[in-house]
Design a protein around this motif. Structure first.
Motif, PDB file in Angstrom:
ATOM      1  N   ILE A  43     -23.452 -17.283   2.073  1.00 50.40           N
ATOM      2  CA  ILE A  43     -22.155 -17.917   1.831  1.00 50.40           C
ATOM      3  C   ILE A  43     -22.144 -19.346   2.368  1.00 50.40           C
ATOM      4  O   ILE A  43     -21.633 -20.276   1.731  1.00 50.40           O
ATOM      5  N   ALA A  44     -22.759 -19.549   3.553  1.00 47.02           N
ATOM      6  CA  ALA A  44     -22.803 -20.887   4.134  1.00 47.02           C
ATOM      7  C   ALA A  44     -23.657 -21.834   3.291  1.00 47.02           C
ATOM      8  O   ALA A  44     -23.409 -23.038   3.254  1.00 47.02           O
ATOM      9  N   ALA A  45     -24.663 -21.289   2.610  1.00 52.21           N
ATOM     10  CA  ALA A  45     -25.570 -22.120   1.829  1.00 52.21           C
ATOM     11  C   ALA A  45     -25.086 -22.363   0.408  1.00 52.21           C
ATOM     12  O   ALA A  45     -25.644 -23.202  -0.301  1.00 52.21           O
ATOM     13  N   GLY A  46     -24.083 -21.628  -0.039  1.00 55.46           N
ATOM     14  CA  GLY A  46     -23.624 -21.744  -1.416  1.00 55.46           C
ATOM     15  C   GLY A  46     -22.126 -21.804  -1.513  1.00 55.46           C
ATOM     16  O   GLY A  46     -21.434 -22.224  -0.592  1.00 55.46           O
ATOM     17  N   ARG A  47     -21.610 -21.369  -2.666  1.00 50.58           N
ATOM     18  CA  ARG A  47     -20.177 -21.394  -2.927  1.00 50.58           C
ATOM     19  C   ARG A  47     -19.661 -19.967  -2.992  1.00 50.58           C
ATOM     20  O   ARG A  47     -20.134 -19.161  -3.771  1.00 50.58           O
ATOM     21  N   SER A  48     -18.676 -19.656  -2.176  1.00 50.38           N
ATOM     22  CA  SER A  48     -18.065 -18.331  -2.231  1.00 50.38           C
ATOM     23  C   SER A  48     -16.794 -18.349  -1.400  1.00 50.38           C
ATOM     24  O   SER A  48     -16.741 -18.977  -0.336  1.00 50.38           O
ATOM     25  N   HIS A  49     -15.771 -17.649  -1.873  1.00 51.43           N
ATOM     26  CA  HIS A  49     -14.571 -17.460  -1.073  1.00 51.43           C
ATOM     27  C   HIS A  49     -14.842 -16.412   0.006  1.00 51.43           C
ATOM     28  O   HIS A  49     -15.858 -15.707  -0.019  1.00 51.43           O
ATOM     29  N   ASP A  50     -13.941 -16.303   0.954  1.00 50.48           N
ATOM     30  CA  ASP A  50     -14.129 -15.415   2.089  1.00 50.48           C
ATOM     31  C   ASP A  50     -14.354 -13.971   1.636  1.00 50.48           C
ATOM     32  O   ASP A  50     -13.504 -13.394   0.957  1.00 50.48           O
ATOM     33  N   PRO A  51     -15.486 -13.360   2.002  1.00 52.32           N
ATOM     34  CA  PRO A  51     -15.779 -12.015   1.505  1.00 52.32           C
ATOM     35  C   PRO A  51     -14.875 -10.929   2.064  1.00 52.32           C
ATOM     36  O   PRO A  51     -14.589  -9.947   1.383  1.00 52.32           O
ATOM     37  N   THR A  52     -14.413 -11.089   3.302  1.00 55.66           N
ATOM     38  CA  THR A  52     -13.561 -10.060   3.891  1.00 55.66           C
ATOM     39  C   THR A  52     -12.247  -9.941   3.119  1.00 55.66           C
ATOM     40  O   THR A  52     -11.776  -8.831   2.850  1.00 55.66           O
ATOM     41  N   LEU A  53     -11.664 -11.064   2.748  1.00 60.11           N
ATOM     42  CA  LEU A  53     -10.429 -11.032   1.970  1.00 60.11           C
ATOM     43  C   LEU A  53     -10.677 -10.534   0.553  1.00 60.11           C
ATOM     44  O   LEU A  53      -9.905  -9.738   0.013  1.00 60.11           O
ATOM     45  N   CYS A  54     -11.768 -10.983  -0.059  1.00 58.57           N
ATOM     46  CA  CYS A  54     -12.042 -10.592  -1.445  1.00 58.57           C
ATOM     47  C   CYS A  54     -12.387  -9.104  -1.559  1.00 58.57           C
ATOM     48  O   CYS A  54     -12.050  -8.458  -2.552  1.00 58.57           O
ATOM     49  N   LEU A  55     -13.044  -8.563  -0.552  1.00 59.97           N
ATOM     50  CA  LEU A  55     -13.346  -7.134  -0.581  1.00 59.97           C
ATOM     51  C   LEU A  55     -12.071  -6.290  -0.505  1.00 59.97           C
ATOM     52  O   LEU A  55     -12.050  -5.145  -0.975  1.00 59.97           O
ATOM     53  N   GLN A  56     -11.014  -6.839   0.088  1.00 63.08           N
ATOM     54  CA  GLN A  56      -9.740  -6.112   0.057  1.00 63.08           C
ATOM     55  C   GLN A  56      -9.276  -5.933  -1.388  1.00 63.08           C
ATOM     56  O   GLN A  56      -8.738  -4.880  -1.756  1.00 63.08           O
ATOM     57  N   ARG A  57      -9.487  -6.948  -2.213  1.00 58.23           N
ATOM     58  CA  ARG A  57      -9.117  -6.848  -3.626  1.00 58.23           C
ATOM     59  C   ARG A  57      -9.948  -5.779  -4.321  1.00 58.23           C
ATOM     60  O   ARG A  57      -9.437  -4.997  -5.125  1.00 58.23           O
ATOM     61  N   VAL A  58     -11.248  -5.725  -4.008  1.00 60.65           N
ATOM     62  CA  VAL A  58     -12.113  -4.683  -4.565  1.00 60.65           C
ATOM     63  C   VAL A  58     -11.607  -3.310  -4.154  1.00 60.65           C
ATOM     64  O   VAL A  58     -11.498  -2.391  -4.967  1.00 60.65           O
ATOM     65  N   ALA A  59     -11.291  -3.157  -2.875  1.00 64.01           N
ATOM     66  CA  ALA A  59     -10.852  -1.864  -2.354  1.00 64.01           C
ATOM     67  C   ALA A  59      -9.564  -1.399  -3.022  1.00 64.01           C
ATOM     68  O   ALA A  59      -9.406  -0.226  -3.373  1.00 64.01           O
ATOM     69  N   ARG A  60      -8.624  -2.329  -3.229  1.00 64.81           N
ATOM     70  CA  ARG A  60      -7.329  -1.953  -3.792  1.00 64.81           C
ATOM     71  C   ARG A  60      -7.421  -1.661  -5.291  1.00 64.81           C
ATOM     72  O   ARG A  60      -6.535  -1.013  -5.844  1.00 64.81           O
ATOM     73  N   ALA A  61      -8.484  -2.122  -5.955  1.00 67.76           N
ATOM     74  CA  ALA A  61      -8.647  -1.890  -7.388  1.00 67.76           C
ATOM     75  C   ALA A  61      -9.455  -0.634  -7.679  1.00 67.76           C
ATOM     76  O   ALA A  61      -9.652  -0.288  -8.849  1.00 67.76           O
ATOM     77  N   THR A  62      -9.923   0.070  -6.644  1.00 63.91           N
ATOM     78  CA  THR A  62     -10.795   1.226  -6.832  1.00 63.91           C
ATOM     79  C   THR A  62     -10.364   2.372  -5.926  1.00 63.91           C
ATOM     80  O   THR A  62      -9.567   2.187  -5.001  1.00 63.91           O
ATOM     81  N   ALA A  63     -10.933   3.554  -6.194  1.00 63.19           N
ATOM     82  CA  ALA A  63     -10.598   4.724  -5.387  1.00 63.19           C
ATOM     83  C   ALA A  63     -11.807   5.320  -4.674  1.00 63.19           C
ATOM     84  O   ALA A  63     -11.651   5.966  -3.633  1.00 63.19           O
ATOM     85  N   SER A  64     -13.010   5.104  -5.211  1.00 61.11           N
ATOM     86  CA  SER A  64     -14.189   5.735  -4.625  1.00 61.11           C
ATOM     87  C   SER A  64     -15.318   4.766  -4.333  1.00 61.11           C
ATOM     88  O   SER A  64     -16.260   5.105  -3.605  1.00 61.11           O
ATOM     89  N   LEU A  65     -15.277   3.578  -4.895  1.00 56.43           N
ATOM     90  CA  LEU A  65     -16.340   2.596  -4.705  1.00 56.43           C
ATOM     91  C   LEU A  65     -16.396   2.161  -3.244  1.00 56.43           C
ATOM     92  O   LEU A  65     -15.388   1.743  -2.669  1.00 56.43           O
ATOM     93  N   ARG A  66     -17.579   2.271  -2.638  1.00 53.54           N
ATOM     94  CA  ARG A  66     -17.731   1.766  -1.274  1.00 53.54           C
ATOM     95  C   ARG A  66     -17.680   0.245  -1.303  1.00 53.54           C
ATOM     96  O   ARG A  66     -18.126  -0.389  -2.255  1.00 53.54           O
ATOM     97  N   VAL A  67     -17.166  -0.357  -0.238  1.00 60.31           N
ATOM     98  CA  VAL A  67     -17.200  -1.813  -0.086  1.00 60.31           C
ATOM     99  C   VAL A  67     -17.992  -2.113   1.183  1.00 60.31           C
ATOM    100  O   VAL A  67     -17.908  -1.374   2.172  1.00 60.31           O
ATOM    101  N   ALA A  68     -18.797  -3.185   1.125  1.00 55.84           N
ATOM    102  CA  ALA A  68     -19.706  -3.422   2.245  1.00 55.84           C
ATOM    103  C   ALA A  68     -20.032  -4.895   2.385  1.00 55.84           C
ATOM    104  O   ALA A  68     -20.030  -5.655   1.416  1.00 55.84           O
ATOM    105  N   LEU A  69     -20.320  -5.289   3.611  1.00 55.82           N
ATOM    106  CA  LEU A  69     -20.789  -6.633   3.941  1.00 55.82           C
ATOM    107  C   LEU A  69     -22.300  -6.560   4.152  1.00 55.82           C
ATOM    108  O   LEU A  69     -22.782  -5.691   4.875  1.00 55.82           O
ATOM    109  N   SER A  70     -23.039  -7.481   3.536  1.00 54.70           N
ATOM    110  CA  SER A  70     -24.494  -7.340   3.555  1.00 54.70           C
ATOM    111  C   SER A  70     -25.177  -8.104   4.679  1.00 54.70           C
ATOM    112  O   SER A  70     -26.348  -7.846   4.966  1.00 54.70           O
ATOM    113  N   GLY A  71     -24.503  -9.050   5.319  1.00 56.00           N
ATOM    114  CA  GLY A  71     -25.166  -9.813   6.369  1.00 56.00           C
ATOM    115  C   GLY A  71     -24.178 -10.479   7.279  1.00 56.00           C
ATOM    116  O   GLY A  71     -24.103 -11.701   7.365  1.00 56.00           O
TER     117      GLY A  71
END
Length: 264
Positions: A43-71
């Motif tokens: 994320i520091a080397a490229g372009r991306s919005h904050d993953p912690t906030l964006c993963l909340q959107r993933v979580a709220r749009a799904t019921a069983s999909l795991r959400v995870a931070l990779s590094g």
């Protein structure tokens, strides 16, 4: 073998929030196991919005999909603030959050001012153990070389009062030290590389962990366009989950093509 995706949170053709929700629903519909955010270094080397906030959107749009931070760079943030951020995400995800930890020292652009005051090994274990205390104890106490508190009240608590965690192995001695102090992780992550690099990383994990290392979950991240060609090799190597990495939030059609290519 499970499959998942990872991506930079950059909009492709539609507004970012809509793109995340549509892609997350498609990933769950197609049976993908996990949606991973890129690591702090990427994320520091490229372009991306904050993953912690964006993963909340993933979580709220799904019921069983795991959400995870990779590094997640443990040494780049204060333990109390990061514990609260992750616990809140885990609460939104209903216990589906997992974290991948980058155990190396933070680059200068991301390091906290107090990093120089402690060795990298102490910093990693201090941050991790302090977060665990804040997640699990009603009135948390911890005393380490770089962080200490007593009787702290931290809310929310993640479901289960803890998180499954993975590591990115780069230094065998550091990983062994973390395992000796904080216990064994639930799995380890291999970021890109080929099958030979995967085997080398597996040897590092085995050397650091000792007997039983083969039971740890192994997750291999590859560029999305390489995903179909490495599926068989990953399965033969005993990989637990193969993850396709996109440079943007994939649209549903890209996810469909990815899954169909896997089974072609």
């Amino acid at each position: 073998m499970d499959t998942g995706i990872a991506c930079a949170f950059v909009a492709h053709e539609r507004p970012l929030a809509e793109a995340i929700s549509a892609a997350a629903a498609a990933a769950e519909r197609h049976g993908l196991r996990t949606w991973w955010a890129l690591g702090d270094r990427e994320i520091a080397a490229g372009r991306s919005h904050d993953p912690t906030l964006c993963l909340q959107r993933v979580a709220r749009a799904t019921a069983s999909l795991r959400v995870a931070l990779s590094g997640d760079l443990v040494a780049a943030r204060g333990a109390a603030l990061r514990a609260k951020q992750l616990a809140t995400l885990a609460w939104f995800a209903g216990g589906r959050l997992e974290i991948g930890l980058d155990l190396d020292d933070a680059p200068d652009t991301l390091a906290l001012p107090d990093v120089a005051a402690a060795s990298g090994d102490a910093l990693v274990t201090d941050r991790l153990l302090a977060m665990r205390a804040l997640w699990s104890e009603d009135r948390a106490s911890y005393a380490g070389s770089s962080v200490a508190f007593d009787g702290a009240i931290a809310l929310p608590k993640p479901p289960g009062r803890g998180l499954r965690w993975h590591v990115r192995p780069t230094d065998t001695d550091r990983l062994a030290g973390v395992i000796a102090t904080a216990g064994a992780p639930d799995g380890w992550l291999h970021w890109h590389g080929d099958a030979a690099g995967l085997a080398t990383a597996a040897d590092q994990v085995a050397a650091a962990h000792g007997p039983g290392a083969e039971a740890l979950q192994c997750t291999w991240f590859v560029d999305a366009d390489r995903f179909p060609e490495v599926c068989d090799a990953a399965d033969r190597a005993g990989v637990s989950e193969l993850v396709a990495v996109f440079e943007h939030v994939p649209d549903p059609a890209e996810i469909t093509a990815l899954v169909e290519g896997q089974h072609a």
